[in-house]
Design an enzyme around this catalytic site. Sequence first.
Site, PDB file in Angstrom:
ATOM      1  N   CYS A  50      48.644  45.949  48.166  1.00 30.71           N
ATOM      2  CA  CYS A  50      47.227  46.469  47.032  1.00 30.71           C
ATOM      3  C   CYS A  50      47.315  48.029  46.950  1.00 30.71           C
ATOM      4  O   CYS A  50      47.218  48.919  47.970  1.00 30.71           O
ATOM      5  CB  CYS A  50      45.928  46.014  47.899  1.00 30.71           C
ATOM      6  N   THR A 117      37.643  41.125  49.029  1.00 26.77           N
ATOM      7  CA  THR A 117      38.449  42.284  48.825  1.00 26.77           C
ATOM      8  C   THR A 117      39.057  43.112  49.776  1.00 26.77           C
ATOM      9  O   THR A 117      38.481  43.134  50.687  1.00 26.77           O
ATOM     10  CB  THR A 117      38.054  43.240  47.829  1.00 26.77           C
ATOM     11  N   VAL A 118      40.132  43.713  49.825  1.00 33.86           N
ATOM     12  CA  VAL A 118      40.710  44.850  50.645  1.00 33.86           C
ATOM     13  C   VAL A 118      40.854  46.170  49.843  1.00 33.86           C
ATOM     14  O   VAL A 118      41.154  46.160  48.561  1.00 33.86           O
ATOM     15  CB  VAL A 118      42.171  44.622  51.242  1.00 33.86           C
ATOM     16  N   TYR A 181      46.018  47.121  34.645  1.00 33.57           N
ATOM     17  CA  TYR A 181      45.464  45.806  34.899  1.00 33.57           C
ATOM     18  C   TYR A 181      44.938  45.293  33.528  1.00 33.57           C
ATOM     19  O   TYR A 181      44.885  44.224  33.162  1.00 33.57           O
ATOM     20  CB  TYR A 181      44.128  45.799  35.800  1.00 33.57           C
TER      21      TYR A 181
END
Length: 340
Positions: A50, A117-118, A181
């Site tokens: 990520c 999330t991370v 994204y």
Amino acid sequence: MSEYGDAKNASKSGAYERDMNYITDRIEADPGAQWPVEAGRYRLVAARACPWAHRTVIVRRLLGLEDVISLGLAAPTHDVRSWNFDLDPGGKDPVLGIERLQEAYFARVPDYPKGITVPAIVDVPSGAVVTNDFPRITLDFSSQWTEFQREGAPVLYPEEHRAEIDEINGWVFTEVNNGVYRCGFAADQEHYEKAYDRLWTALDRLEERLTTRRYLVGDTITEADIRLYTTLVRFDPVYHGHFKCNRHKITEMPALWGYLRDLYQTPGFGDTTDFVQIKQHYYIVHTDVNPTKVVPSGPDLDGLLTPHSREALGGRPFGDGTPPGPVPAGEEVPEGHRPA
């Protein structure tokens, strides 16, 4: 973050919209704070795959906080329940004793309704998430954890440059970090093309800026460089093809390519970058984009180790500080997962 189902996060208009709702608590140097700075109390849960989590791993290493804030690494692939610890023996985080990160979120907010999330910082005694506010985490590592930073730690968020760093971080986030994204998860041609044009306008702007200066702000590595690096290093292996950001590769942009090689070869950057896990995550998890889950073998990344000649632009990577030492035992990127 977790990108599972991100292709579904497009508005009805077809434009991709990132959910920016986080647990915004802070860990602060004030001993009377709700979450006071305390060595050994907190665990940073990240994922090498990520880009948002990768930032925190880099900053933690550059500042020498490895012995103060422990690191848990989630596996690169997951399902709708999000990040798991399948890389650890028994499939459990060895400190938190949990199989999935969602357990730490539920310990904080039962049936937590937002994204799992991370990066996330977890309070080890309670097993509950303290914060997943990724932009704030790295700034607080710099400003709130000074007591525990290593001797020779660089100043990544210098007072005299904060306004400029904040300004650059703002547009780099919207146009580049999140811009890739918007291209990859656009739901129709019109919104893809708008996102594509915005992304390349920003990358051209960065190419021009970095033609005459070694780093984004001032003459040392700052928070701004770290935030840009984690997108650039994923660009050719993932975003160029998988997200259709394919006007050029970074290797075809002289200033950005030299800048990326310069950072990759700096301790804390390349030695925390795992290309195998990066590609596994994007190509396997994003089934809306890549339904076959086939992971590409390329590209050849050995060029990251070639001379960059950026020293001619001046600057000192760590300013008056020093490079970090070796990667702590047990935190090394597996052999074969990066050019070395």
